[in-house]
Each structure stands twice: as C-alpha cells, then as structure tokens.
Design an enzyme around this catalytic site. Sequence first.
Site, mmCIF file in Angstrom:
data_model
loop_
_atom_site.group_PDB
_atom_site.id
_atom_site.type_symbol
_atom_site.label_atom_id
_atom_site.label_comp_id
_atom_site.label_asym_id
_atom_site.label_seq_id
_atom_site.Cartn_x
_atom_site.Cartn_y
_atom_site.Cartn_z
ATOM 1 C CE LYS A 44 14.494 82.343 -60.850
ATOM 2 N NZ LYS A 44 15.780 82.073 -60.184
ATOM 3 N N GLY A 45 9.853 77.795 -62.949
ATOM 4 C CA GLY A 45 9.772 76.382 -63.315
ATOM 5 C C GLY A 45 9.088 76.062 -64.629
ATOM 6 C CD GLU A 100 2.826 76.168 -61.115
ATOM 7 O OE1 GLU A 100 3.935 76.018 -61.658
ATOM 8 O OE2 GLU A 100 2.700 76.369 -59.904
ATOM 9 C CG ASP A 104 4.221 69.185 -53.874
ATOM 10 O OD1 ASP A 104 4.009 67.969 -53.856
ATOM 11 O OD2 ASP A 104 4.978 69.739 -53.061
ATOM 12 C CG PHE A 153 12.500 67.313 -54.844
ATOM 13 C CD1 PHE A 153 11.614 68.293 -54.414
ATOM 14 C CD2 PHE A 153 13.642 67.710 -55.532
ATOM 15 C CE1 PHE A 153 11.863 69.637 -54.653
ATOM 16 C CE2 PHE A 153 13.907 69.048 -55.772
ATOM 17 C CZ PHE A 153 13.009 70.007 -55.328
ATOM 18 C CB VAL A 154 10.668 65.494 -60.389
ATOM 19 C CG1 VAL A 154 10.181 64.076 -60.204
ATOM 20 C CG2 VAL A 154 9.514 66.480 -60.263
ATOM 21 C CG ASP A 160 15.000 75.047 -58.680
ATOM 22 O OD1 ASP A 160 13.769 74.847 -58.571
ATOM 23 O OD2 ASP A 160 15.652 75.698 -57.851
ATOM 24 N NE ARG A 166 15.290 77.501 -62.092
ATOM 25 C CZ ARG A 166 14.241 77.384 -61.292
ATOM 26 N NH1 ARG A 166 13.219 76.646 -61.651
ATOM 27 N NH2 ARG A 166 14.201 77.989 -60.121
HETATM 28 P P1 5GP Z 1 2.480 73.599 -54.510
HETATM 29 O O1 5GP Z 1 2.103 74.999 -54.167
HETATM 30 O O2 5GP Z 1 1.480 72.882 -55.366
HETATM 31 O O3 5GP Z 1 2.850 72.806 -53.275
HETATM 32 O O4 5GP Z 1 3.850 73.652 -55.244
HETATM 33 C C1 5GP Z 1 4.025 74.186 -56.466
HETATM 34 C C2 5GP Z 1 5.479 74.568 -56.664
HETATM 35 O O5 5GP Z 1 6.401 73.856 -55.811
HETATM 36 C C3 5GP Z 1 5.882 74.200 -58.060
HETATM 37 O O6 5GP Z 1 5.576 75.224 -58.953
HETATM 38 C C4 5GP Z 1 7.368 73.954 -57.922
HETATM 39 O O7 5GP Z 1 8.062 75.166 -58.052
HETATM 40 C C5 5GP Z 1 7.534 73.447 -56.508
HETATM 41 N N1 5GP Z 1 7.630 71.983 -56.461
HETATM 42 C C6 5GP Z 1 6.693 71.108 -56.051
HETATM 43 N N2 5GP Z 1 7.111 69.840 -56.168
HETATM 44 C C7 5GP Z 1 8.357 69.910 -56.705
HETATM 45 C C8 5GP Z 1 9.314 68.917 -57.107
HETATM 46 O O8 5GP Z 1 9.147 67.690 -57.016
HETATM 47 N N3 5GP Z 1 10.490 69.389 -57.636
HETATM 48 C C9 5GP Z 1 10.746 70.715 -57.781
HETATM 49 N N4 5GP Z 1 11.920 71.053 -58.307
HETATM 50 N N5 5GP Z 1 9.864 71.673 -57.423
HETATM 51 C C10 5GP Z 1 8.679 71.270 -56.900
#
Ligand code: 5GP
Length: 176
Positions: A44-45, A100, A104, A153-154, A160, A166
């Site tokens: 959803k982000g 996206e 992360d 962590f944002v 969210d 959100r």
């Molecule tokens: P990745 O697979 O790159 O580790 O993570 C991607 C997903 O993790 C993002 O689409 C998001 O949903 C979540 N995520 C990663 N870092 C953060 C953060 O700092 N805050 C939030 N709310 N979600 C995050």
Amino acid sequence: MPLHPIPSVLLETERISARIRELAEAIERDYPPDEHIHLVGVLKGAFVFIADLARHMTSRVTMDFIAVSSYGKDTRTSGEVRLLKDLDTGIEGRHVIIVEDIVDTGLTLTYLTEVLRARGPKSLRTVCLLSKPSRRQVPVEVDYVGFQIDDHFVVGYGLDYAEIYRNLPYIGVLQD
Ligand code: 5GP
C-alpha cells in the site's frame, strides 16, 4: 494525550513535492514522447507517491497496482517476499516503471523486478521515493531515487506503522 505520538519531521511536504516534480520531469524526458509509460504502484505504501508522481506527468501515463507481503517477519528473517495482489493487465511490450515508497534491504524490489521482467515488458525501470542504502542486503539498481536517507524507521506519505500514519502529509520519524 494524543492517540498516537506525532512523528518529528524528516522531510517536509514542500520538499517532497518539489522532488516528485523533478522525478516526473526526468522520467518524461527519458522516454520517447509518442510512447506510453505504464506505472506499477506497489501497495500500500506507494499510493500517495504514485498519485503525486502521475499528476506531474502527461496523459500518456497508465497505471496498475501490485501488492506484496509488507515489511515484517517474513521479509526480515527469511528474505521471502509473497505476491498478495497481481496486476490487472499484462505488461508485455510496454514501458513499465515500478513505483515504490522505499527501498530498504532491496529484497522486495529484487523480487518484483524478477517477476515483472519475466513477463516481457519493452523496458523495466524503478522509481523510489526513499532509499536507505546502509540497509541493503541485496544489490539492486534503482533508476530514479527521490531521497537517500539514513537508517530511520520512517512514516507518512503512504508509509505506515501498524497501518497508522499513512495519511501524514510529510515523512516523519517516530521517537524511540
Ligand atoms: P525491502 O524489501 O527493501 O527491505 O523493504 C521494502 C518495504 O519495506 C517497503 O516497501 C516498505 O513497505 C517497508 N519498509 C522499509 N523501510 C521502511 C520504513 O522505514 N518505514 C516503513 N513504514 N516501511 C518501511
């Protein structure tokens, strides 16, 4: 006492919107003017980001949405990403851009690029509003990045914490 603590500001609304306009302009410049660009928003982000990005682009833009298992147990411990909702339409022969919210570890984007590349798009690129390079577990190339941030962590702007925040109009950090 507020129901939920108010996150401190990391990126203000005005700064985010100015940067999104720049990203939209850069994307428009990179594609032939007579070809469509198909934006694939990752739910959803990315819902706020894709809405703003698309509104700075011309009418040749089309959109679809995909959902994967979100940040949490699965992704962090096993590196597994699950597809929760697939696209409504095929992408073969189309210029596709994955939209996206944040990269992360890079696992989600790696998974999505593999899944979508296998469907034969004419081109496949990625745009992310935020990137946390220090957290990468897999190398992943992002074609357009809004902001690189440190390991916080944002929340806000689509992102969210337990489904809260959100709708926050800026990117914030929750206090420890
Ligand atoms: P990745 O697979 O790159 O580790 O993570 C991607 C997903 O993790 C993002 O689409 C998001 O949903 C979540 N995520 C990663 N870092 C953060 C953060 O700092 N805050 C939030 N709310 N979600 C995050």
